[in-house]
Enzyme design. Structure first.
Site, mmCIF file in Angstrom:
data_model
loop_
_atom_site.group_PDB
_atom_site.id
_atom_site.type_symbol
_atom_site.label_atom_id
_atom_site.label_comp_id
_atom_site.label_asym_id
_atom_site.label_seq_id
_atom_site.Cartn_x
_atom_site.Cartn_y
_atom_site.Cartn_z
ATOM 1 N N PHE B 50 0.832 -1.203 0.000
ATOM 2 C CA PHE B 50 0.000 0.000 0.000
ATOM 3 C C PHE B 50 0.864 1.249 0.000
ATOM 4 O O PHE B 50 1.848 1.319 0.741
ATOM 5 C CB PHE B 50 -0.912 0.051 1.224
ATOM 6 C CG PHE B 50 -2.026 -0.940 1.177
ATOM 7 C CD1 PHE B 50 -2.960 -0.905 0.156
ATOM 8 C CD2 PHE B 50 -2.145 -1.903 2.161
ATOM 9 C CE1 PHE B 50 -3.997 -1.808 0.118
ATOM 10 C CE2 PHE B 50 -3.176 -2.817 2.136
ATOM 11 C CZ PHE B 50 -4.101 -2.772 1.111
ATOM 12 N N GLU B 51 0.446 2.243 -0.785
ATOM 13 C CA GLU B 51 1.286 3.429 -0.963
ATOM 14 C C GLU B 51 1.509 4.211 0.339
ATOM 15 O O GLU B 51 2.523 4.868 0.487
ATOM 16 C CB GLU B 51 0.722 4.345 -2.061
ATOM 17 C CG GLU B 51 -0.673 4.837 -1.811
ATOM 18 C CD GLU B 51 -1.355 5.376 -3.077
ATOM 19 O OE1 GLU B 51 -0.928 5.033 -4.186
ATOM 20 O OE2 GLU B 51 -2.325 6.132 -2.935
ATOM 21 N N VAL B 52 0.560 4.126 1.275
ATOM 22 C CA VAL B 52 0.749 4.844 2.538
ATOM 23 C C VAL B 52 1.994 4.329 3.265
ATOM 24 O O VAL B 52 2.611 5.047 4.053
ATOM 25 C CB VAL B 52 -0.500 4.733 3.446
ATOM 26 C CG1 VAL B 52 -0.690 3.317 3.961
ATOM 27 C CG2 VAL B 52 -0.422 5.699 4.617
#
Lengths: 315, 256
Positions: B50-52
């Protein structure tokens, strides 16, 4: 900001390891109208909401805000007049609340108020700023309309012959960041994803740090590998529990989904969208005497509920 | 045969397209369900990013976005967002899932605006990490509801590159990733002609006709000579999927 001037600001900075604790009001006083301000966190994780809240209360004007992904806080900043331009990769209420009608109102009237980059493109602007170089090469955004509208220059690598895009650095005037813990000097330890905060803290000329909890310097020294931002990057430290509410702070509390939903649904239903946000600002931003009174408006049940769902122990 | 709705069908087709051992960038909603479903059914060593800043999280409660704590819980690492995005450029990410308001015949995606950016009819949220995934993921799967207004001849704004103008345009521009490999919709599966890089219907789902897909596509659809029909979702696949979204937040009937 001019590349050389940005470096000079750091050269001239007092890097003493000194007590930087202050009030939210005084810290936000460091921000001027029309400044370029980088906002920490991502979408609704670890947003320095208390600082944004105080910026709006102090009636700052026409600030250019950089945030990797923008959520409802972008609505509040636009309608209050604090934000003249949003520099971001994505601007919306949230997946389940649809596209922000406030963003649409502003960006459809004046497209320049929403400057779009890809997420990596914007991240690299901060990375270059943090590295003290004026630009950085990448493969991302090649061939897209984002490359065109941002007017990015291509460059052929002299070693490999590869085609690259050059992303310009950014050195914001101020970065605002929220951490789980920090000491009074500004040594900040972020638990969970640091998002882009490590890059923005170095890229910015000044950093305002809010933190859930100020801890003793010895506690920081017990786990120095957990320090993401060292003191010399930081200019002001404010202890602000629930400082991201109604957004989340990893390991401490989850987003207040139901409160965000009330706003999101209310905005969807409202005929006068701007009027709805003005009323919201009045009730939650301008009326409360301080940040604790703001939290009181949402109620202790919401604070407990988000804590129960979000806390991770031990940290 | 069980009853299933378009969202369930599409998620299961997305799940089947994934292979064991892959690293996958999956956004909240249907792609995330496809990835978790694949882990449970046939790809136990597949991991989600996930990009977070989440690597191989254990997802116990479906997140509303990929950018919150729920999508990071029990991760093996929580790198900075820039590092997550640079894994793409380095070649670590085998599959990226994307969707968009408009998708054109060469797999280019628009998530920025309807109309022109100077005078938008509708300003959309923007790229987020989509352009970066489209630029550099080793392959991209588009997951979309199939309708004429979405499948257009040319995107109003090219947010995320597919094969650009087709042919060798993508390679010539210097992009690293492999581009769009499959477009998975509620009607069928579309791939790209090796030479022209134009979208070609290679399989229809059970009960769907070629004409129905043509009617709901806004450009001249190419159809593979050996057009296949997909195997309908099994009871086991459906049972496993429904357990992931008991509140039916994403697996609602109707469009998606």
């Amino acid at each position: 900001m001019d590349y050389r001037k940005a470096r000079q600001e750091i050269v001239e900075k007092n890097k003493g390891i000194r007590d930087k604790r202050t009030t939210l009001e005084e810290a936000v006083g460091m921000i001027n109208d029309k400044d370029h301000v980088a906002v920490g966190g991502l979408q609704y994780t670890r947003t320095p909401m208390g600082v944004l809240w105080e910026i709006i209360r102090q009636k700052k004007k026409e600030i250019t805000f950089y945030k990797p992904l923008m959520s409802f806080e972008g609505d509040w900043l636009f309608v209050s007049g604090a934000m003249g331009k949003a520099v971001t990769s994505w601007f919306s209420g949230g997946v389940t609340w649809g596209v922000s009608k406030i963003m649409r109102t502003f960006a459809e009237r004046d497209p320049d108020t929403f400057e779009e980059w890809s997420l990596l493109g914007l991240s690299l602007r901060f990375k270059a700023g943090a590295m003290g170089i004026p630009c950085i090469p990448t493969k991302t955004m090649l061939g897209s309309d984002l490359e065109k509208i941002r007017g990015l220059e291509r460059f052929t690598c002299p070693y490999s012959g590869e085609e690259l895009l050059l992303i310009p650095a950014v050195n914001p005037d101020v970065a605002i960041i929220h951490s789980q813990i920090a000491d009074k000097y500004g040594n900040a330890q972020i638990f969970g994803p640091p998002c882009l905060d490590i890059e923005t803290a170095k890229a910015a000329n000044r950093v305002i740090l809010t933190t859930e909890q100020i801890v003793d310097n010895e506690h920081i020294r017990d786990a120095p590998n957990s320090t993401n931002i060292p003191f010399f990057c930081v200019d002001a430290v404010v202890e602000l529990p629930f400082g991201c509410y109604p957004h989340e702070c990893y390991g401490r509390y989850e987003p207040a989904y139901e409160k965000l939903g009330e706003y999101g649904q209310g905005l969807l239903k409202a005929e006068d969208k701007i009027g709805f946000v003005r009323e919201y600002l009045d009730k939650y931003f301008y009326q409360p005497a301080d940040f604790e009174e703001y939290l009181e408006l949402f109620g202790v049940r919401s604070l407990l509920e988000t804590t129960r769902r979000g806390r991770i122990w031990p940290q | 045969m069980s009853n299933y709705n378009p969202a369930e069908l599409t998620v299961i087709m997305g799940s089947r397209a994934l292979q064991d051992g892959q690293l996958v960038f999956a956004g909240a909603g249907l792609p995330l369900l496809s990835a978790i479903h694949a882990q449970k059914m046939h790809a136990p060593s597949l991991s989600i990013l996930f990009e977070v800043g989440g690597v191989a999280p254990r997802i116990t409660s479906l997140p509303r976005s990929t950018n919150e704590a729920r999508s990071v819980r029990r991760s093996v690492a929580t790198p900075a967002t820039i590092d997550m995005m640079l894994y793409l450029q380095r070649g670590f990410v085998d599959v990226g899932f994307l969707g968009g308001a408009q998708i054109d015949r060469h797999g280019n995606i628009n998530s920025s605006c309807i109309g022109t950016l100077e005078k938008p009819k509708v300003r959309l949220p923007g790229s987020g990490g989509a352009n970066d995934i489209a630029s550099s993921a080793n392959r991209v799967f588009i997951i979309s509801y199939h309708e004429k207004r979405r499948f257009v001849e040319k995107v109003d704004f090219l947010t995320s590159p597919g094969f650009l103008e087709g042919g060798q345009a993508r390679e010539k521009t210097g992009l690293l990733g492999g581009g769009v490999e499959k477009v998975i919709t509620n009607l069928g599966i579309l791939e790209f002609d090796k030479k022209t890089r134009s979208m070609t219907l290679t399989a229809v789902h059970p009960g769907i006709t070629e004409d129905e897909v043509r009617e709901k596509t806004g450009f001249e659809l190419l159809v593979a000579e050996d057009l296949k029909t997909t195997t309908p979702p099994s009871d086991e696949e459906l049972h496993s999927l429904r357990a992931l979204d008991p509140e039916k937040r994403y697996l609602k009937a109707g469009d998606f």
